[in-house]
Write a protein that holds these residues in place. Structure first.
Motif, PDB file in Angstrom:
ATOM      1  N   MET A  53       7.876 -84.467 -17.115  1.00 16.55           N
ATOM      2  CA  MET A  53       7.672 -85.909 -17.027  1.00 16.55           C
ATOM      3  C   MET A  53       9.017 -86.611 -16.945  1.00 16.55           C
ATOM      4  O   MET A  53       9.937 -86.314 -17.721  1.00 16.55           O
ATOM      5  N   LEU A  54       9.137 -87.516 -15.982  1.00 26.07           N
ATOM      6  CA  LEU A  54      10.297 -88.393 -15.869  1.00 26.07           C
ATOM      7  C   LEU A  54       9.844 -89.763 -16.327  1.00 26.07           C
ATOM      8  O   LEU A  54       9.035 -90.417 -15.664  1.00 26.07           O
ATOM      9  N   LEU A  65      15.720 -90.055  -8.917  1.00 26.58           N
ATOM     10  CA  LEU A  65      15.946 -88.740  -9.520  1.00 26.58           C
ATOM     11  C   LEU A  65      14.956 -87.719  -8.966  1.00 26.58           C
ATOM     12  O   LEU A  65      15.341 -86.604  -8.592  1.00 26.58           O
ATOM     13  N   ALA A  66      13.683 -88.090  -8.897  1.00 28.88           N
ATOM     14  CA  ALA A  66      12.665 -87.170  -8.381  1.00 28.88           C
ATOM     15  C   ALA A  66      12.936 -86.809  -6.926  1.00 28.88           C
ATOM     16  O   ALA A  66      12.810 -85.648  -6.521  1.00 28.88           O
ATOM     17  N   GLN A  67      13.322 -87.787  -6.125  1.00 26.79           N
ATOM     18  CA  GLN A  67      13.614 -87.531  -4.718  1.00 26.79           C
ATOM     19  C   GLN A  67      14.817 -86.606  -4.569  1.00 26.79           C
ATOM     20  O   GLN A  67      14.837 -85.718  -3.702  1.00 26.79           O
ATOM     21  N   VAL A 145       6.019 -80.352  -6.753  1.00 23.45           N
ATOM     22  CA  VAL A 145       5.086 -81.458  -6.570  1.00 23.45           C
ATOM     23  C   VAL A 145       5.531 -82.631  -7.431  1.00 23.45           C
ATOM     24  O   VAL A 145       5.876 -82.452  -8.608  1.00 23.45           O
ATOM     25  N   VAL A 146       5.535 -83.825  -6.844  1.00 22.57           N
ATOM     26  CA  VAL A 146       5.882 -85.052  -7.575  1.00 22.57           C
ATOM     27  C   VAL A 146       4.697 -86.006  -7.494  1.00 22.57           C
ATOM     28  O   VAL A 146       4.131 -86.201  -6.410  1.00 22.57           O
ATOM     29  N   VAL A 147       4.313 -86.591  -8.626  1.00 18.61           N
ATOM     30  CA  VAL A 147       3.270 -87.622  -8.659  1.00 18.61           C
ATOM     31  C   VAL A 147       3.912 -88.911  -9.169  1.00 18.61           C
ATOM     32  O   VAL A 147       4.387 -88.961 -10.299  1.00 18.61           O
ATOM     33  N   SER A 193       6.378 -79.084 -11.229  1.00 10.39           N
ATOM     34  CA  SER A 193       5.853 -80.440 -11.009  1.00 10.39           C
ATOM     35  C   SER A 193       6.617 -81.481 -11.809  1.00 10.39           C
ATOM     36  O   SER A 193       7.138 -81.217 -12.896  1.00 10.39           O
ATOM     37  N   LEU A 194       6.684 -82.680 -11.247  1.00 13.13           N
ATOM     38  CA  LEU A 194       7.326 -83.835 -11.874  1.00 13.13           C
ATOM     39  C   LEU A 194       6.355 -84.998 -11.845  1.00 13.13           C
ATOM     40  O   LEU A 194       5.908 -85.405 -10.770  1.00 13.13           O
ATOM     41  N   LEU A 195       6.012 -85.530 -13.009  1.00 11.29           N
ATOM     42  CA  LEU A 195       5.168 -86.713 -13.093  1.00 11.29           C
ATOM     43  C   LEU A 195       6.028 -87.884 -13.528  1.00 11.29           C
ATOM     44  O   LEU A 195       6.750 -87.800 -14.534  1.00 11.29           O
ATOM     45  N   ILE A 196       5.983 -88.974 -12.773  1.00  7.36           N
ATOM     46  CA  ILE A 196       6.789 -90.157 -13.065  1.00  7.36           C
ATOM     47  C   ILE A 196       5.919 -91.178 -13.787  1.00  7.36           C
ATOM     48  O   ILE A 196       4.801 -91.472 -13.349  1.00  7.36           O
TER      49      ILE A 196
END
Length: 520
Positions: A53-54, A65-67, A145-147, A193-196
């Motif tokens: 989680m970000l 950051l996620a990009q 995967v980023v959400v 995975s990264l969840l924002i």
């Protein structure tokens, strides 16, 4: 399902610590984040197949950051999926993200895929959102995967208070179950995975955070007219992350993290004994006062009032190193590098040739929101690239002013960490300090800093027969004999030269010196 050869070029980042697994133990693979400094903070990189989680407030830098992580890891074989829910439209996001240097437009559509879930979210059906996520992951077999942002699909505070229901709102329990199911799916597919999420710090106790393998928290702190960005690795399962808050900056290259000095220097402790090797100061007559020169690896401070020649002493120290074939790094806070290089020419130095040869690096650090860790990162990077053995910081007074106000409050501690980290690498550090005191007590920002340095050289003005005379004395040298005399010195266009000792005058420190009667 996973190709080891495909993953090999994107795991085990350069900052990863070397670990020997116990028999039968499987070592976690790490993804390089592509963010300078972040891999070290995370304890070696982003664990592969982890659920992260970000979190942070608006404008903290979560999407960037996620990009940055996404483009650092996406390949055609294992692409990256970026899901947008009810945040900004994909077209608008790309318009701004493509301004960063890490953005590679040739990867969009083949290695990087952007998918918008607004239609499913607006319909108020979490199952549809999850179904779309699942089908796209199964179809494209991504590695990451980023959400962004999963929290936008929960009800607003006003809607919860009023009991108003709308198609796009869901209960908190429903959202928690959604995230749990999403995490289960993603980890079972061996996807990183990264969840924002938009969160405030008091919300860290939410049950949702117990699901995540990793939590990275981004904040912005405002102090007077300065804004400082900070990052914290709150949680990283299976590895020891660096504790505490680490400053970061967003530039056209994206995020750059500056790990806190004590943690990033844990493997650089000074284990060698005090060196018997001495470096020449480059100031004629000063080496004799120092007992033969400056011990290698020492931190030297030259303190004096305006115009006493502190910068000149520092420049002669740098010039002498260059003449001896050493590499030198200079951090300037009070003048532009061009002006510094121009003054070096007066010491028979060709700065342009030395810069081109990688033997000299002059770093200009003058923005008014610096952090100590950012300053150290710049200096250490230059030391590593040039192989420097001498570092000049001119001046500590300018350095303090350049810091963001929040860092000035504990400047003495910050200076202690900075000097310790630099000398731990084995370089000799030469610093200048504006001091208005005429006594033998060297003060800075109201606090004593003598314990921070190994050697202290003090320059003073004294009045002798109605004239101002410059005198220099050595008030401290750790583990070394040194002169206790006051010596006159002159500064010309060729630099400073130490003269004779003052032996016929008493009371130089009192401001009212008197000539000895025996000398009359």
């Amino acid at each position: 399902m996973n190709d080891e050869a495909t993953r090999s070029d994107r795991t085990e980042g350069a900052d990863s610590p070397t670990r020997r697994p116990a028999p039968g133990q499987k070592v976690l693979r790490h993804l390089r984040t592509g963010v300078p400094g972040l891999d070290a903070v995370l304890g070696g990189g982003l664990p592969e197949f982890s659920f992260n989680m970000l979190a942070g407030g608006p404008g903290a830098g979560k999407t960037t950051l996620a990009q940055q992580i996404l483009f650092a890891n996406a390949t055609r074989e294992r692409p990256a999926l970026y899901f947008t829910v009810l945040g900004e439209p994909t077209v608008k996001m790309l318009r701004y993200q493509q301004q960063f240097s890490f953005f590679k437009p040739e990867l969009v559509g083949n290695a990087v895929h952007y998918l918008n879930l607004s239609e499913e979210a607006l319909a108020g059906d979490l199952s549809a959102v999850l179904g779309r996520l699942t089908s796209e992951v199964e179809r494209l077999n991504p590695g990451i995967v980023v959400v962004d942002s999963f929290r936008t699909i929960q009800p607003s505070a006003g809607e919860r208070a009023s009991g108003i229901s709308a198609p796009a709102t869901f209960s908190a329990v429903g959202l928690e179950q959604f995230v749990q199911r999403l995490a289960l799916h993603l980890t079972s597919w061996e996807v990183t995975s990264l969840l924002i999420g938009e969160y405030d710090e008091p919300e860290q106790r939410q049950p949702l955070f117990t699901i995540a393998d990793g939590i990275v928290w981004l904040t912005q702190e405002t102090h007077r007219n300065s804004v400082v960005r900070k990052l914290q690795a709150v949680k990283v399962r299976g590895q020891a992350q660096m504790p505490g808050l680490h400053t970061f900056r967003i530039t056209t290259d994206g995020l750059q993290v500056f790990p806190r000095i004590p943690e990033q220097q844990a493997d650089r402790r000074r284990t060698y004994p005090a060196s018997a090797v001495r470096l020449s100061s480059g100031v004629p007559g000063l080496d004799a006062m120092l007992g033969g020169g400056i011990p290698v690896g020492d931190a030297v401070m030259v303190a004096g009032a305006t115009g006493t020649g502190k910068s000149t002493f520092g420049m002669q120290f740098a010039a002498e190193g260059l003449r001896q074939g050493e590499s030198v790094v200079v951090a300037v806070f009070e003048e532009y590098p061009e002006a510094y290089l121009a003054r070096l020419r007066a010491h028979d130095i060709d700065p342009d040739a030395l810069v081109a040869a990688g033997k000299l690096r002059v770093s200009y650090l003058r923005p008014l929101d610096l952090s100590v860790d950012e300053t150290l990162a710049d200096i250490l990077s230059n030391v590593k690239e040039t192989g420097a053995t001498r570092v000049v910081i001119d001046s500590l007074t300018g350095f303090e002013i350049a810091l963001a106000p929040t860092f000035r409050e504990d400047f003495r501690e910050s200076l202690y960490r900075l000097v310790g980290a630099l000398t731990a690498t084995g370089v000799t550090v030469f610093m200048t300090l504006e001091a208005v005191s005429t006594s033998d007590e060297v003060g800075f920002t109201g606090e004593r800093v003598s314990f921070i340095t190994d050697d202290i050289i003090v320059q003073r003005y004294v009045e002798v027969e109605g004239k101002l005379v410059k005198v220099v004395s050595i008030i401290k040298m750790r583990g070394s004999a040194h002169s206790t005399e006051f010596r006159k010195y002159q500064i010309t266009d060729r630099g400073a030269t130490i003269g004779d000792a003052i032996t016929d005058i008493d009371g130089l420190l009192t401001g009212s010196p008197t000539r000895r009667s025996s000398a009359l």
